[in-house]
Design an enzyme around this catalytic site. Structure first.
Site, short mmCIF file in Angstrom:
data_model
loop_
_atom_site.label_atom_id
_atom_site.label_comp_id
_atom_site.label_asym_id
_atom_site.label_seq_id
_atom_site.Cartn_x
_atom_site.Cartn_y
_atom_site.Cartn_z
N TYR A 209 17.33 37.19 47.49
CA TYR A 209 18.40 37.74 46.66
C TYR A 209 18.89 36.67 45.71
O TYR A 209 19.09 35.52 46.10
CB TYR A 209 19.57 38.25 47.52
CG TYR A 209 20.43 39.21 46.75
CD1 TYR A 209 20.22 40.58 46.85
CD2 TYR A 209 21.40 38.75 45.86
CE1 TYR A 209 20.97 41.47 46.09
CE2 TYR A 209 22.14 39.62 45.10
CZ TYR A 209 21.94 40.99 45.21
OH TYR A 209 22.67 41.85 44.45
N SER A 210 19.11 37.05 44.44
CA SER A 210 19.63 36.13 43.43
C SER A 210 18.72 34.91 43.29
O SER A 210 17.54 35.07 43.01
CB SER A 210 21.08 35.74 43.80
OG SER A 210 21.72 35.07 42.74
N ALA A 211 19.25 33.71 43.52
CA ALA A 211 18.38 32.52 43.45
C ALA A 211 17.29 32.59 44.51
O ALA A 211 16.25 31.94 44.37
CB ALA A 211 19.20 31.26 43.62
#
Length: 541
Positions: A209-211
């Site tokens: 998720y995300s980074a």
């Protein structure tokens, strides 16, 4: 969801025994899954900014009478605070452990598939201990092992310089991107050891998720450049992130390293080994504080020519990346939330309400030519757009979210489809918010970045309201489970790369034609025309 813990002893064959727990719902005492926390996947290096070491064949977690204690959490890399998510109680640079959730009962003959999840946090903060897959396994019918590793972050995981190059050469190691190498070490540990937990090493889905999604992409890119027999990744889930631009060259990274020396009063005239000795002697908390005080205070990957090839983004343009993906038949599930920008706006926003301050903030993440092009694309007259309240949060949040998710992910999709890999893509968009997300993210932010983690992790330790469960199960969880299980037909419903499976605010599921495609292509193509960062552009920082 409140759970109770019951001790569970697990044999790991030649590697001894560990003591995990079986998680039960507190309300009904229903068993959900087995959990093993803080399981070591690598040995710490002898010094900072060296590669973690693979566990030796003789490594033992413990004996049957004195098993390794694995019912708790992983260590956490020192990190800056954000929204009260980052404490200091469990900080350690020796954070080479992972958490695992394992289904109950006997595994199938070939073993359970594996979901390898990389946590987010801009590569600057975060840890595996804020995630729970218990309900995903025990209530949402995911029959897979979930592995979540800790890894080095910020200055500990992504510092790069010519001094570190010399140090790596002296020990025969690669240089830089240590956080990515940690993730890779955990992924290889999973491949080599997951059968001991009942897993199938040939059915690993990498996700993040995300980074963590950004990381998962670079793990996939690395996987595609090694021989077929050494590859690990079967499928990928990229939740709310995407590669943005070719990571910075070593010359640009050197500027950041020199700034760090300066703030710590380490003379630049010292020999390379003395500079590193001085840096390695700095206590972790002091090093972190100093690193966050410099101008370029976001520590991000470097195009090191080993983990990240300097031609990676060129391979998007030529279709070479897409062709490799097709040859390996790696399917990708990827998408976004409607209001990503509202959380993005809070991460180190510009210090002043001005275009110049916005420009300076973006330089912490992206190469100078890319930032210049962005400013010209978004603010050609140098004025604040009429639909933006200010430069500090609103304008920044919009352009940052576009770069991290909305527009650059569409650029990736465009390049993959143009290269013949359209059939491997499963796009989604979330416009629906679970009530349990209110515990950590203000309702006024809408369906912002990270709200859908409560969907994908089936509450992520919180309780999903009974009326919400059938909505998100039908919309996303059931096909996601089929995706991780390796089923061919997950009943996604999209027919081409410009269609998106969308969970609407009213809970309905619609297949929509992407309304943001043309604008995303305008930005993607303009940034690709900038070319790759080089020594000349780095000098402008």
């Amino acid at each position: 969801m409140e759970t109770s813990r019951h001790p569970y002893l697990k044999s790991l064959a030649q590697h001894g025994y560990i003591q995990g727990v079986t998680l039960h719902t507190k309300a009904t005492n229903t068993p959900l899954c087995h959990y093993f926390g803080g399981v070591r996947y690598a040995l710490a290096p002898s010094e900072r900014w060296r590669r973690a070491q693979k566990l030796p064949q003789s490594y033992s977690y413990g004996t049957k009478d004195q098993p390794g204690s694995c019912g708790g959490n992983t260590g956490v890399c020192p990190q800056p605070g954000f929204m009260d998510l980052s404490g200091q109680d469990d900080w350690t640079e020796d954070c080479f452990q992972c958490n695992l959730w394992v289904p109950l009962g006997e595994p199938p003959r070939e073993g359970w598939p594996v979901l390898f999840f990389i946590h987010g946090g801009f590569l600057q903060f975060g840890d595996p201990n804020t995630f729970s897959a218990a309900a995903l396994l025990g209530d949402a019918a995911l029959n897979a092992i979930v592995v979540v590793p800790a890894y080095r972050l910020n200055v500990f995981g992504f510092l790069y310089s010519s001094e570190l190059e010399q140090d790596a050469t002296s020990t025969g190691e690669t240089v830089g991107n240590h956080g990515f190498w940690d993730q890779r070490q955990a992924l290889e540990w999973t491949r080599d050891h997951i059968a001991l937990f009942g897993g199938n090493a040939s059915q690993i889905t990498i996700s993040g998720y995300s980074a963590g999604a950004y990381s998962a992409f670079y793990q996939l890119a690395y996987d595609l450049q090694i021989p077929d027999g050494q590859s690990i990744i079967k499928r990928a889930c990229l939740w709310s992130n995407s590669p943005v631009a070719q990571p910075k060259p070593p010359s640009s990274a050197q500027i950041q390293f020199n700034q760090l020396l300066s703030v710590l009063d380490i003379p630049a005239s010292l020999p390379w080994n003395e500079k590193l000795s001085a840096l390695r002697a700095v206590p972790s908390k002091t090093l972190l504080t100093s690193a966050m005080s410099i101008d370029i205070n976001q520590f991000r990957p470097t195009s090191d020519s080993v983990f990240i090839q300097p031609t990676l983004f060129h391979s998007f343009d030529t279709g070479a990346f897409a062709r490799k993906l097709s040859a390996r038949n790696v399917r990708i599930l990827l998408g976004e939330c409607r209001d990503e920008r509202n959380l993005y706006a809070t991460w180190f926003p510009p210090t002043q309400n001005s275009l110049q301050s916005l420009h300076q903030r973006l330089l912490a993440d992206y190469p100078s030519p890319v930032v210049d092009a962005l400013i010209n694309l978004y603010y050609p007259d140098g004025r604040l757009p009429a639909d933006c309240e200010n430069w500090e949060t609103d304008a920044f949040g919009r352009v940052y979210a576009d770069m991290q998710v909305h527009k650059m992910q569409r650029g990736l999709i465009h390049s993959l489809a143009a290269g013949g890999a359209e059939h491997l893509l499963y796009r989604y968009r979330v416009e629906y918010r679970l009530k349990c997300a209110d515990k950590t993210l203000p309702p006024s932010w809408g369906v912002t970045h990270a709200t859908d983690q409560y969907i994908w992790f089936w509450g992520n330790g919180e309780v999903i309201d009974p009326e919400e469960k059938p909505i998100v199960r039908r919309a996303l969880i059931d096909p996601f489970v089929k995706f991780v299980h390796g089923e061919d037909d997950i009943q996604w419903g999209t027919a081409n790369h410009q269609e998106i499976r969308t969970l609407k605010p009213d809970g309905s599921v619609q297949i929509i034609q992407d309304p943001f495609w043309d604008e995303a292509m305008r930005v993607w193509k303009a940034l690709r025309e900038v070319g790759e960062p080089d020594h000349v552009s780095a000098a402008k920082l």
